[in-house]
Design an enzyme around this catalytic site. Structure first.
Site, PDB file in Angstrom:
ATOM      1  N   GLY A   1       0.837  -1.199   0.000  1.00 52.15           N
ATOM      2  CA  GLY A   1       0.000   0.000   0.000  1.00 52.15           C
ATOM      3  C   GLY A   1       0.861   1.233   0.000  1.00 52.15           C
ATOM      4  O   GLY A   1       2.045   1.167   0.367  1.00 52.15           O
TER       5      GLY A   1
ATOM      6  N   ASP B   1     -17.418  -8.038 -23.260  1.00 47.71           N
ATOM      7  CA  ASP B   1     -17.812  -8.184 -21.857  1.00 47.71           C
ATOM      8  C   ASP B   1     -19.320  -8.369 -21.695  1.00 47.71           C
ATOM      9  O   ASP B   1     -19.780  -9.285 -21.020  1.00 47.71           O
ATOM     10  CB  ASP B   1     -17.367  -6.957 -21.033  1.00 47.71           C
ATOM     11  CG  ASP B   1     -15.892  -6.674 -21.210  1.00 47.71           C
ATOM     12  OD1 ASP B   1     -15.178  -7.582 -21.666  1.00 47.71           O
ATOM     13  OD2 ASP B   1     -15.455  -5.545 -20.911  1.00 47.71           O
TER      14      ASP B   1
ATOM     15  N   CYS C   1       5.341  -6.043   1.610  1.00 50.64           N
ATOM     16  CA  CYS C   1       5.670  -4.625   1.788  1.00 50.64           C
ATOM     17  C   CYS C   1       4.846  -4.019   2.934  1.00 50.64           C
ATOM     18  O   CYS C   1       5.067  -4.371   4.086  1.00 50.64           O
ATOM     19  CB  CYS C   1       5.472  -3.907   0.453  1.00 50.64           C
ATOM     20  SG  CYS C   1       6.341  -2.357   0.381  1.00 50.64           S
ATOM     21  N   TYR C   2       3.867  -3.165   2.653  1.00 54.53           N
ATOM     22  CA  TYR C   2       3.051  -2.588   3.735  1.00 54.53           C
ATOM     23  C   TYR C   2       2.505  -3.703   4.632  1.00 54.53           C
ATOM     24  O   TYR C   2       2.503  -3.603   5.856  1.00 54.53           O
ATOM     25  CB  TYR C   2       1.885  -1.791   3.147  1.00 54.53           C
ATOM     26  CG  TYR C   2       0.977  -1.136   4.172  1.00 54.53           C
ATOM     27  CD1 TYR C   2       1.154   0.194   4.532  1.00 54.53           C
ATOM     28  CD2 TYR C   2      -0.060  -1.850   4.762  1.00 54.53           C
ATOM     29  CE1 TYR C   2       0.321   0.791   5.473  1.00 54.53           C
ATOM     30  CE2 TYR C   2      -0.893  -1.265   5.707  1.00 54.53           C
ATOM     31  CZ  TYR C   2      -0.707   0.061   6.048  1.00 54.53           C
ATOM     32  OH  TYR C   2      -1.526   0.642   6.974  1.00 54.53           O
TER      33      TYR C   2
ATOM     34  N   LYS D   1      -9.769  -9.202 -18.011  1.00 52.92           N
ATOM     35  CA  LYS D   1     -10.194  -9.299 -19.405  1.00 52.92           C
ATOM     36  C   LYS D   1      -9.849 -10.660 -20.032  1.00 52.92           C
ATOM     37  O   LYS D   1     -10.695 -11.277 -20.680  1.00 52.92           O
ATOM     38  CB  LYS D   1      -9.518  -8.174 -20.205  1.00 52.92           C
ATOM     39  CG  LYS D   1      -9.985  -8.067 -21.631  1.00 52.92           C
ATOM     40  CD  LYS D   1     -11.293  -7.344 -21.714  1.00 52.92           C
ATOM     41  CE  LYS D   1     -11.799  -7.220 -23.116  1.00 52.92           C
ATOM     42  NZ  LYS D   1     -12.976  -6.353 -23.182  1.00 52.92           N
TER      43      LYS D   1
ATOM     44  N   GLU E   1       4.608 -10.442  -6.945  1.00 57.71           N
ATOM     45  CA  GLU E   1       3.571 -10.510  -7.990  1.00 57.71           C
ATOM     46  C   GLU E   1       3.994  -9.847  -9.292  1.00 57.71           C
ATOM     47  O   GLU E   1       3.351 -10.034 -10.310  1.00 57.71           O
ATOM     48  CB  GLU E   1       2.262  -9.872  -7.477  1.00 57.71           C
ATOM     49  CG  GLU E   1       2.288  -8.365  -7.241  1.00 57.71           C
ATOM     50  CD  GLU E   1       2.857  -7.948  -5.893  1.00 57.71           C
ATOM     51  OE1 GLU E   1       3.580  -8.760  -5.269  1.00 57.71           O
ATOM     52  OE2 GLU E   1       2.611  -6.809  -5.468  1.00 57.71           O
TER      53      GLU E   1
ATOM     54  N   HIS F   1       8.014  -7.221  -4.080  1.00 59.97           N
ATOM     55  CA  HIS F   1       6.720  -7.587  -4.678  1.00 59.97           C
ATOM     56  C   HIS F   1       6.850  -8.859  -5.521  1.00 59.97           C
ATOM     57  O   HIS F   1       7.285  -8.800  -6.673  1.00 59.97           O
ATOM     58  CB  HIS F   1       6.206  -6.438  -5.557  1.00 59.97           C
ATOM     59  CG  HIS F   1       5.743  -5.278  -4.743  1.00 59.97           C
ATOM     60  ND1 HIS F   1       4.454  -5.161  -4.278  1.00 59.97           N
ATOM     61  CD2 HIS F   1       6.412  -4.209  -4.262  1.00 59.97           C
ATOM     62  CE1 HIS F   1       4.336  -4.064  -3.555  1.00 59.97           C
ATOM     63  NE2 HIS F   1       5.521  -3.460  -3.529  1.00 59.97           N
TER      64      HIS F   1
END
Ligand code: XMP
Length: 506
Positions: A53, A223, A80-81, A362, A168, A166
């Site tokens: 964050g 969508d 992290c945060y 998506k 990710e 991170h």
């Protein structure tokens, strides 16, 4: 269904954490940081990630969690945060610094079991932080360091982990392995896939709608089509759809949409012809923002008028994606870009919403569409903006200018699709400028519009490069456009990347 909950502390990478975990075959959801303890304690929840964050854990408005979750005996990974919070809650020391550390960093792994199993001792990770861990809590041990700064920790007895970097993001070399090692500790079965998801979504819709009816305005795009097919598979003819033809769609799009829904999906769709109203409202308007606003308002008015005609509908179906929600800003995340979709409807609608895709990205929607039997070439088609051709016509919009853009766009698509070049391009279309130039047609002087071909490569539409379309294709496009479409006598190719340009011209 087993799942990993990611608690949202506002990092822009949060959606990527969820995404990566799903790619590894485990269902994951991003929930608010203050999600109730009981939800986190449910049997379905196999593990929790405390996200990164932008705030400092010492900020007056910092986000906190119920620290009882550390005793849940479920694996928790603080990123992290998230790690700073865990450390602060469990007796360690976090140091506030003004110095931000961004980018690639080499870490040294001290413990090659746990999170770092099957990864090398030296590896690159992606850092993005200012505060850092000064002293670990007593019950923790250090798993990795970078330049003598603590990069990863683990509780000595409990399944609690923290990383300063991170995992990710793509630039963390072994990020997927690190997340997979965490998931292994969560004892998940790694069996989440699309078929399971479509059945789960269909069951959810059935449970929610019961014998009520759902009304849906489809746009013809991927969508809303996938959402409509999904809802239709759940509740059949309790779904009613209509399609607003605002006169700013591509050539033949209206008939193609109507046919696809009737023949391929067996869904009845009413086509609402609102062309005259949209053109009337847009007449004389040249300012791009004003055009967008007028189109948005005309869309809402047409929607309301049509919905009223249908009478009492308990639910409104929408093809909202996970990224639509995130880009519009969550309570914790900073707004990345304000969502500029014409489909945005007023809040006072007397419906409850059914948004079956609102947990999906998506490309997951594309996969789901294929699972539901939707044609692959349709689900992979290029994005088309809500305001349609209006943002590809500079200056005032008239039916004749729409014709020019529709015809030239169709020629361009024909040429690019025939050469199978479309897979390499994110979007390709034509733009009608408001500039006239002198030319010769036959033996006569002409004074007609300048048309521009725009084609870009991109992975997410946020940044883009101009596509290197072969010269012979550009030549063929230019020749055909000027010969076959009246009103233009010159074609240019836009060679601007984004930034500084945007993909669309308005
Ligand atoms: P820009 O022009 O901002 O476009 O570089 C990025 C992507 O967004 C699409 N776009 C829109 N989509 N409503 C939409 O649904 C809009 O108002 C809108 N404006 C741009 C654009 O086609 C590209 O894919």
């Amino acid at each position: 269904m087993e799942k990993i909950i990611v608690l949202d502390f506002g990092s822009q990478y949060n959606q990527l954490i969820v995404r990566k975990i799903r790619e590894l075959g485990v269902y994951s959801e991003l929930l608010r940081y203050d999600t109730a303890y009981d939800i986190l304690n449910s049997d379905d929840v196999k593990g929790i990630v405390l996200s990164g964050g932008p705030k400092s854990v010492f900020a007056r408005d910092a986000y906190h969690i119920n620290s009882n979750i550390y005793d849940l005996d479920k694996p928790i990974l603080g990123i992290c945060y998230g790690m700073h919070l865990m450390v602060k809650d469990l007796g360690g020391v976090v140091q506030i610094t003004d110095k931000k550390e961004y980018g690639r960093q080499l870490i040294e792994v001290l413990d090659d079991k746990n999170l770092f199993k099957h990864t090398p001792t030296a590896q690159n990770v992606w850092m993005s932080h200012s505060d850092r861990l000064e002293q670990k809590p007593d019950d923790f041990r250090i798993l990795a360091t970078s330049n003598h700064v603590i990069a990863a920790i683990k509780h000595k007895k409990k399944p609690l982990y923290g990383v300063q970097f991170h995992p990710e993001v793509l630039h963390t070399e072994y990020g997927s392995t690190i997340l997979k090692n965490f998931l292994n500790d969560c004892q998940v079965t790694f069996d989440w896939h699309m078929d399971q998801l479509s059945q789960m979504l269909i069951n959810d819709i059935k449970d929610k709608v019961k014998d009520n009816s759902v009304l849906m305005a489809i746009s013809g795009g991927v969508d809303s089509s996938v959402a409509a097919v999904l809802i239709h598979q759940a509740i059949g003819n309790q779904l009613r759809c209509f399609f607003i033809d605002h006169g700013l769609l591509r050539k033949n799009e209206v008939s193609e949409v109507m046919e696809r829904f009737a023949k391929d999906y067996h869904i009845n769709v009413e086509c609402v012809d609102a062309k005259a109203d949209f053109y009337h409202r847009l007449s004389g308007i040249t300012d791009p923002e004003q055009k967008r606003k007028i189109i948005g308002k005309a869309f809402i008015d047409t929607f309301e008028k049509t919905a009223k005609k249908y009478g009492d509908y308990a639910f409104l179906g929408q093809g909202t994606l996970y990224t639509d929600r995130i880009e519009s800003g969550t309570n914790t995340a900073h707004t990345i870009k304000s969502h500029h979709n014409v489909g945005g409807l007023p809040k006072h609608m007397p419906f409850k919403l059914i948004e079956p895709l609102n947990m999906l990205f998506k490309d997951e929607v594309r996969q789901l569409g294929i699972t539901l039997g939707i044609n692959q070439s349709f689900v992979n088609r290029q994005p088309f903006p809500g305001p349609g051709l209006a943002i590809r016509i500079m200056g005032e919009i008239t039916a004749d200018k729409v014709r020019i853009v529709q015809e030239t766009d169709a020629i361009l698509r024909e040429i690019i699709d025939a050469q199978d070049f479309h897979q390499d391009i994110w979007q390709y279309f034509t733009v009608l400028t408001n500039t006239k130039t002198v030319g010769i047609k036959g033996d006569e002087r002409s004074y007609e519009y300048l048309l521009v071909i725009r084609a870009v490569t991109s992975t997410d539409g946020m940044t883009a490069d101009w596509a290197k379309i072969p010269y012979d294709m550009l030549e063929m496009a230019s020749t055909r456009m000027v010969n076959e479409v009246s009103g233009i006598n010159r074609v240019a190719y836009d060679i601007t990347s984004k930034p500084p340009g945007t993909i669309e011209w308005e």
